[in-house]
Structure formats: C-alpha cells, structure tokens
Motif scaffolding. Structure first.
Motif, PDB file in Angstrom:
ATOM      1  N   ALA A 144       0.847  -1.191   0.000  1.00 58.71           N
ATOM      2  CA  ALA A 144       0.000   0.000   0.000  1.00 58.71           C
ATOM      3  C   ALA A 144       0.883   1.242   0.000  1.00 58.71           C
ATOM      4  O   ALA A 144       2.026   1.185   0.467  1.00 58.71           O
ATOM      5  CB  ALA A 144      -0.926   0.012   1.208  1.00 58.71           C
ATOM      6  N   ALA A 145       0.336   2.334  -0.488  1.00 56.57           N
ATOM      7  CA  ALA A 145       1.059   3.596  -0.480  1.00 56.57           C
ATOM      8  C   ALA A 145       0.077   4.750  -0.403  1.00 56.57           C
ATOM      9  O   ALA A 145      -1.078   4.626  -0.822  1.00 56.57           O
ATOM     10  CB  ALA A 145       1.921   3.730  -1.732  1.00 56.57           C
ATOM     11  N   VAL A 146       0.561   5.848   0.139  1.00 51.54           N
ATOM     12  CA  VAL A 146      -0.232   7.074   0.174  1.00 51.54           C
ATOM     13  C   VAL A 146       0.664   8.205  -0.312  1.00 51.54           C
ATOM     14  O   VAL A 146       1.811   8.355   0.120  1.00 51.54           O
ATOM     15  CB  VAL A 146      -0.798   7.346   1.597  1.00 51.54           C
ATOM     16  N   ALA A 147       0.132   8.969  -1.238  1.00 49.22           N
ATOM     17  CA  ALA A 147       0.940  10.013  -1.861  1.00 49.22           C
ATOM     18  C   ALA A 147       1.133  11.200  -0.939  1.00 49.22           C
ATOM     19  O   ALA A 147       0.329  11.462  -0.031  1.00 49.22           O
ATOM     20  CB  ALA A 147       0.271  10.449  -3.165  1.00 49.22           C
ATOM     21  N   ASP A 148       2.205  11.918  -1.166  1.00 48.65           N
ATOM     22  CA  ASP A 148       2.409  13.234  -0.557  1.00 48.65           C
ATOM     23  C   ASP A 148       1.110  14.013  -0.759  1.00 48.65           C
ATOM     24  O   ASP A 148       0.620  14.115  -1.880  1.00 48.65           O
ATOM     25  CB  ASP A 148       3.587  13.880  -1.277  1.00 48.65           C
ATOM     26  N   PRO A 149       0.533  14.584   0.313  1.00 46.28           N
ATOM     27  CA  PRO A 149      -0.760  15.277   0.176  1.00 46.28           C
ATOM     28  C   PRO A 149      -0.759  16.403  -0.856  1.00 46.28           C
ATOM     29  O   PRO A 149      -1.824  16.777  -1.360  1.00 46.28           O
ATOM     30  CB  PRO A 149      -0.994  15.838   1.586  1.00 46.28           C
ATOM     31  N   ARG A 150       0.402  16.896  -1.210  1.00 52.64           N
ATOM     32  CA  ARG A 150       0.472  17.944  -2.218  1.00 52.64           C
ATOM     33  C   ARG A 150       0.279  17.378  -3.631  1.00 52.64           C
ATOM     34  O   ARG A 150       0.162  18.136  -4.596  1.00 52.64           O
ATOM     35  CB  ARG A 150       1.813  18.667  -2.118  1.00 52.64           C
ATOM     36  N   ARG A 151       0.261  16.065  -3.724  1.00 58.03           N
ATOM     37  CA  ARG A 151       0.050  15.400  -5.009  1.00 58.03           C
ATOM     38  C   ARG A 151      -1.260  14.643  -4.951  1.00 58.03           C
ATOM     39  O   ARG A 151      -1.415  13.722  -4.166  1.00 58.03           O
ATOM     40  CB  ARG A 151       1.193  14.424  -5.296  1.00 58.03           C
ATOM     41  N   SER A 152      -2.174  14.994  -5.789  1.00 53.21           N
ATOM     42  CA  SER A 152      -3.464  14.305  -5.893  1.00 53.21           C
ATOM     43  C   SER A 152      -4.160  14.168  -4.552  1.00 53.21           C
ATOM     44  O   SER A 152      -4.854  13.170  -4.313  1.00 53.21           O
ATOM     45  CB  SER A 152      -3.286  12.924  -6.528  1.00 53.21           C
TER      46      SER A 152
ATOM     47  N   ALA B 157      -4.416   7.170  -2.229  1.00 59.24           N
ATOM     48  CA  ALA B 157      -3.929   5.895  -1.711  1.00 59.24           C
ATOM     49  C   ALA B 157      -3.942   4.837  -2.803  1.00 59.24           C
ATOM     50  O   ALA B 157      -4.787   4.864  -3.697  1.00 59.24           O
ATOM     51  CB  ALA B 157      -4.767   5.442  -0.526  1.00 59.24           C
ATOM     52  N   PHE B 158      -2.986   3.918  -2.713  1.00 59.28           N
ATOM     53  CA  PHE B 158      -2.842   2.848  -3.682  1.00 59.28           C
ATOM     54  C   PHE B 158      -2.709   1.532  -2.913  1.00 59.28           C
ATOM     55  O   PHE B 158      -2.059   1.490  -1.867  1.00 59.28           O
ATOM     56  CB  PHE B 158      -1.574   3.056  -4.522  1.00 59.28           C
ATOM     57  N   TYR B 159      -3.286   0.493  -3.452  1.00 54.77           N
ATOM     58  CA  TYR B 159      -3.241  -0.807  -2.785  1.00 54.77           C
ATOM     59  C   TYR B 159      -2.946  -1.920  -3.780  1.00 54.77           C
ATOM     60  O   TYR B 159      -3.378  -1.871  -4.931  1.00 54.77           O
ATOM     61  CB  TYR B 159      -4.569  -1.113  -2.094  1.00 54.77           C
ATOM     62  N   ALA B 160      -2.251  -2.926  -3.305  1.00 59.09           N
ATOM     63  CA  ALA B 160      -2.116  -4.147  -4.079  1.00 59.09           C
ATOM     64  C   ALA B 160      -3.474  -4.834  -4.123  1.00 59.09           C
ATOM     65  O   ALA B 160      -4.250  -4.766  -3.168  1.00 59.09           O
ATOM     66  CB  ALA B 160      -1.090  -5.073  -3.432  1.00 59.09           C
ATOM     67  N   ASP B 161      -3.745  -5.508  -5.218  1.00 63.86           N
ATOM     68  CA  ASP B 161      -5.036  -6.190  -5.353  1.00 63.86           C
ATOM     69  C   ASP B 161      -5.264  -7.198  -4.226  1.00 63.86           C
ATOM     70  O   ASP B 161      -6.394  -7.393  -3.785  1.00 63.86           O
ATOM     71  CB  ASP B 161      -5.106  -6.910  -6.698  1.00 63.86           C
ATOM     72  N   SER B 162      -4.198  -7.804  -3.761  1.00 67.39           N
ATOM     73  CA  SER B 162      -4.316  -8.859  -2.748  1.00 67.39           C
ATOM     74  C   SER B 162      -4.760  -8.334  -1.383  1.00 67.39           C
ATOM     75  O   SER B 162      -5.211  -9.113  -0.539  1.00 67.39           O
ATOM     76  CB  SER B 162      -2.990  -9.590  -2.601  1.00 67.39           C
ATOM     77  N   VAL B 163      -4.635  -7.026  -1.167  1.00 68.60           N
ATOM     78  CA  VAL B 163      -5.003  -6.466   0.139  1.00 68.60           C
ATOM     79  C   VAL B 163      -6.139  -5.453   0.052  1.00 68.60           C
ATOM     80  O   VAL B 163      -6.625  -4.990   1.091  1.00 68.60           O
ATOM     81  CB  VAL B 163      -3.788  -5.820   0.841  1.00 68.60           C
TER      82      VAL B 163
END
Length: 128
Positions: free
Chosen positions: A49-57, A61-67
């Motif tokens: 999983a990842a979460v972008a710097d709030p200044r970007r978009s 948040a991004f997640y792998a399909d498995s989770v």
C-alpha cells in the motif's frame, strides 16, 4: 539522521486484525510519499500500500489487489507516523513488513526502487 521505525507486528490467527506503525525521525513524513512493502524468504519485496504526498493528488492511496478492501494506509501528521491497518488477515499475509518514504511521481508509487528511505521491518505471522 534519517530513521524510519516500524512497530506493531505480531503473531495472530486468520481473520484477525493488526495495525502497523511507521514513525519517522529526521524526516517529515507528511512531505513524502509513504508506502508499505512486505517480503518473505526467497521472494522479492512486494508492494502492499502507499499514500501520496498530500500535495500530489490530495494524498491518493494505492493498494495491491491482494489487500484491497482489507488493508488501509493512513497518516497522523501530528505524530509524524504512518499506519497500516490490516483486517481479515490471511496466512498468505505472513511476511516482514517494511515502511518506505520517497518523492517519486504517482505512476511509480508501487516500485520499491523509487523509495529512498526504509525502516528495518516488523514481522507479521498469521498462523492457522
């Protein structure tokens, strides 16, 4: 000195929940893309999983399909901490979990090589 430290790992049974924390020192986490990866012996590090710097978009948040639908990544800027809430855990979620910080473009959020800073990892073991 830059330092990321994970905590919250443990041993639990399937369908349980766990929250991992990643705290930073020498690094203001709210100005970085933050991610969680995991790794099992003999395998490459896997994006979770990842979460972008709030200044970007707006901090997408991004997640792998498995989770997806089970895990949630979030930030507490006041505590300079990033979390990974893990629900409905499965045995295949067993791994060492690492947090990472980077400044890459959104299209590269899932790539481990694009992250500049890493923690030492915390073990999560889901046993049946």
């Amino acid at each position: 000195q830059v330092h990321l430290e994970e905590s919250g790992g443990g041993l639990l049974q399937p369908e349980g929940s766990l929250r991992l924390s990643c705290s930073g020192s020498g690094l203001t986490l709210r100005t970085y893309n933050m991610a969680w990866f995991r790794q099992t012996p003999g395998k490459e590090r896997e994006f979770v999983a990842a979460v972008a710097d709030p200044r970007r978009s707006g901090g997408a948040a991004f997640y792998a399909d498995s989770v997806k639908g089970r895990f949630t990544i979030s930030r507490d800027n006041a505590k300079n901490t990033v979390y990974l809430q893990m629900n409905s855990l499965k045995t295949e979620d067993t791994a060492v979990y690492y947090c990472a910080a980077g400044s890459q473009v959104l299209s590269a959020m899932r790539l481990s090589r694009m992250y500049a800073y890493w923690g030492q990892g915390t073990q999560v073991t889901v046993y049946s």
